[in-house]
Design an enzyme around this catalytic site. Structure first.
Site, PDB file in Angstrom:
ATOM      1  CG  ASN A  79     -64.861  15.420  -6.236  1.00 46.18           C
ATOM      2  OD1 ASN A  79     -65.000  16.620  -5.649  1.00 46.18           O
ATOM      3  ND2 ASN A  79     -63.674  14.703  -6.101  1.00 46.18           N
TER       4      ASN A  79
ATOM      5  CB  ALA B  26     -59.698  15.557  -4.099  1.00 48.25           C
TER       6      ALA B  26
ATOM      7  CG  HIS C 167     -67.399  17.280  -3.213  1.00 47.22           C
ATOM      8  ND1 HIS C 167     -66.166  17.481  -2.782  1.00 47.22           N
ATOM      9  CD2 HIS C 167     -68.093  16.771  -2.154  1.00 47.22           C
ATOM     10  CE1 HIS C 167     -65.685  16.931  -1.821  1.00 47.22           C
ATOM     11  NE2 HIS C 167     -67.052  16.639  -1.073  1.00 47.22           N
TER      12      HIS C 167
ATOM     13  CB  CYS D 149     -64.346  26.585  -3.085  1.00 49.28           C
ATOM     14  SG  CYS D 149     -62.977  26.786  -1.847  1.00 49.28           S
TER      15      CYS D 149
ATOM     16  CG  MET E 176     -57.061  18.473  -4.488  1.00 52.96           C
ATOM     17  SD  MET E 176     -56.290  17.029  -3.923  1.00 52.96           S
ATOM     18  CE  MET E 176     -55.270  16.192  -5.373  1.00 52.96           C
TER      19      MET E 176
END
Length: 452
Positions: free
Chosen positions: A211, A238, A180, A113, A15
């Site tokens: 995730n 997270a 994710h 990201c 993070m």
């Protein structure tokens, strides 16, 4: 050091700004099996120098240009910490990995990201559509690095495309893949696609780390439920850990009244930068920022003010004195993490405007907060300008500014003497006002309506 396993683990996710040493250690102490660093961009990391910090008992990777600490780690986390890099360059990725491989347990490439900065640089989610580059980066790393290599991805719009990419990644020889369960366009308010993660986990032979489930995670039991729903080998947390890192405790979460002081103690012990400490506590407080304690945090401009709120000011002063004594005994300096340091904490680095101000005893430095929203006619710069005109100075005040760790620092020259305020500000305009305020204070020129 035994090789890191990614099977049956509960992991602190990478993070940005949150994943610094204090939070990583706190997560480990609360029960996390593995902790990821925040993403650090390759170009920034390759210009660092590895330094053994005998004062803190850490390994610091220091930017040789500005002397700031880019990455700090310690022995307590050495068998559990995974370094995450932001990269689009196979050679730079290997260079970074070789730089840190003796001090971390694993190396991860950020391929998910969605932030504009990452995508414009060809990093993060930009790699999802570039399987050949993904292959080049990962195979180079696996071939050249002694520690396990992993990557973290997001879903592509089509599940079959995502599974093809996951197979490509697996064939590179990586130790695990974190997935994710959202696309790069989706945000936390969108539901996490647990079913997609499950299909990927069933298709691959390497561990899959699930995730994106923080919206449904508020306890250790919820973590286990998320793992069951995704069929993954491990779970990466997270936001739920950002809000309260005791979510890793099998015995149950602790109240923030206990968690925040423990976090701040680690910040004190590992000399965490003020701006990062303040940001992380803000993220923990969330809606509680509107409480009296939260408002005091928002108004704070120094680390001392933060520690005073939680009753840790004496502990902070004690540790600072210990650092100072060790610094003198060992004849070494404590590297800066971005804020204006006292002399005993400054590292010798390439000279910059900021470092020259820190080291120049001829510059008059004042510590006075720029707190109130001054009216235009009593702005410190206005008052100083009017004074210079009335006194018929040969030159009007001259300001110089520099950005420091996302904040700003300024000096002002008046009649050949330079003044600086030890407080950093959020923007250049406020920074110049702070410098003017410091000058007015030093010259005993503060009008009553500025002083009150």
């Amino acid at each position: 050091m035994s090789r890191l396993s990614y099977v049956d683990k509960i992991i602190l996710a990478p993070m940005v700004r949150m994943g610094t040493l204090p939070l990583r250690l706190l997560a480990l102490r609360y029960g996390a099996d593995i902790v990821y660093t925040e993403e650090i961009v390759d170009k920034k990391m390759v210009r660092t120098k590895r330094v053994v910090n005998d004062i803190l008992g850490t390994i610091d990777f220091i930017d040789e240009f500005d002397g700031s600490v880019v990455f700090r780690t310690c022995n307590e986390e050495s068998n559990y910490v995974v370094f995450q890099v932001g990269t689009s360059d196979p050679e730079l990725a290997v260079q970074v990995a070789k730089t840190v491989e003796k001090d971390v347990a694993g190396f991860d490439v950020n391929m998910g990201c969605p932030k504009e900065f990452s995508i414009k640089g060809g990093m993060g989610a930009a790699l999802l559509k570039q399987p050949d580059k993904v292959k080049d980066i990962l195979t180079n790393l696996v071939s050249n690095v002694a520690i396990p290599v992993t990557c973290k991805i997001r879903l592509l719009p089509n599940i079959e495309e995502t599974m093809d990419l996951a197979r490509t990644i697996q064939n590179c020889g990586v130790a695990a893949i974190a997935v994710h369960g959202r696309t790069k366009e989706e945000r936390p308010q969108h539901p996490n696609n647990n079913e997609a993660i499950k299909r990927i986990a069933e298709d691959l032979s390497i561990p899959v780390i699930a995730n994106g489930g923080s919206k449904e995670i508020d306890s250790y039991e919820h973590v286990l439920k998320f793992r069951m729903a995704t069929g993954a080998s491990s779970v990466m947390i997270a936001r739920a850990a950002q809000y309260n890192s005791s979510v890793f405790r099998k015995e149950g979460k602790l109240p923030l009244d206990e968690v925040i002081p423990e976090y701040l103690r680690l910040c004190i012990e590992y000399d965490n930068v003020f701006t990062n400490t303040k940001y992380c506590v803000q993220m923990m407080l969330r809606d509680l920022q509107e409480t009296p304690m939260g408002k005091r945090l928002l108004e704070s401009k120094t680390e001392e003010e933060i520690y005073k709120i939680w009753g840790l000011l004496d502990y902070y002063k004690k540790k600072q004195e210990e650092f100072k004594n060790l610094s003198l005994k060992l004849q070494v300096t404590l590297p800066s993490m971005g804020h204006l340091e006292p002399a005993h904490k400054r590292a010798k680095t390439e000279s910059t405007f900021f470092s020259r101000v820190c080291e120049n005893d001829d510059i008059i430095k004042v510590m006075i907060p720029l707190r109130k929203p001054y009216q235009k006619h009593i702005l410190p710069k206005t008052v100083l300008h009017e004074h210079a005109c009335k006194a018929q100075h040969s030159k009007l005040p001259i300001y110089r500014s520099e950005q420091v760790d996302k904040l700003f620092f300024s000096t002002v020259v008046v009649e050949g003497k330079e003044y600086a305020n030890r407080y950093l500000e959020k923007n250049k305009r406020s920074s110049e006002q702070a410098a003017a305020l410091a000058c007015l204070h030093a010259l005993n020129l503060l009008p009553a309506d500025v002083m009150e």
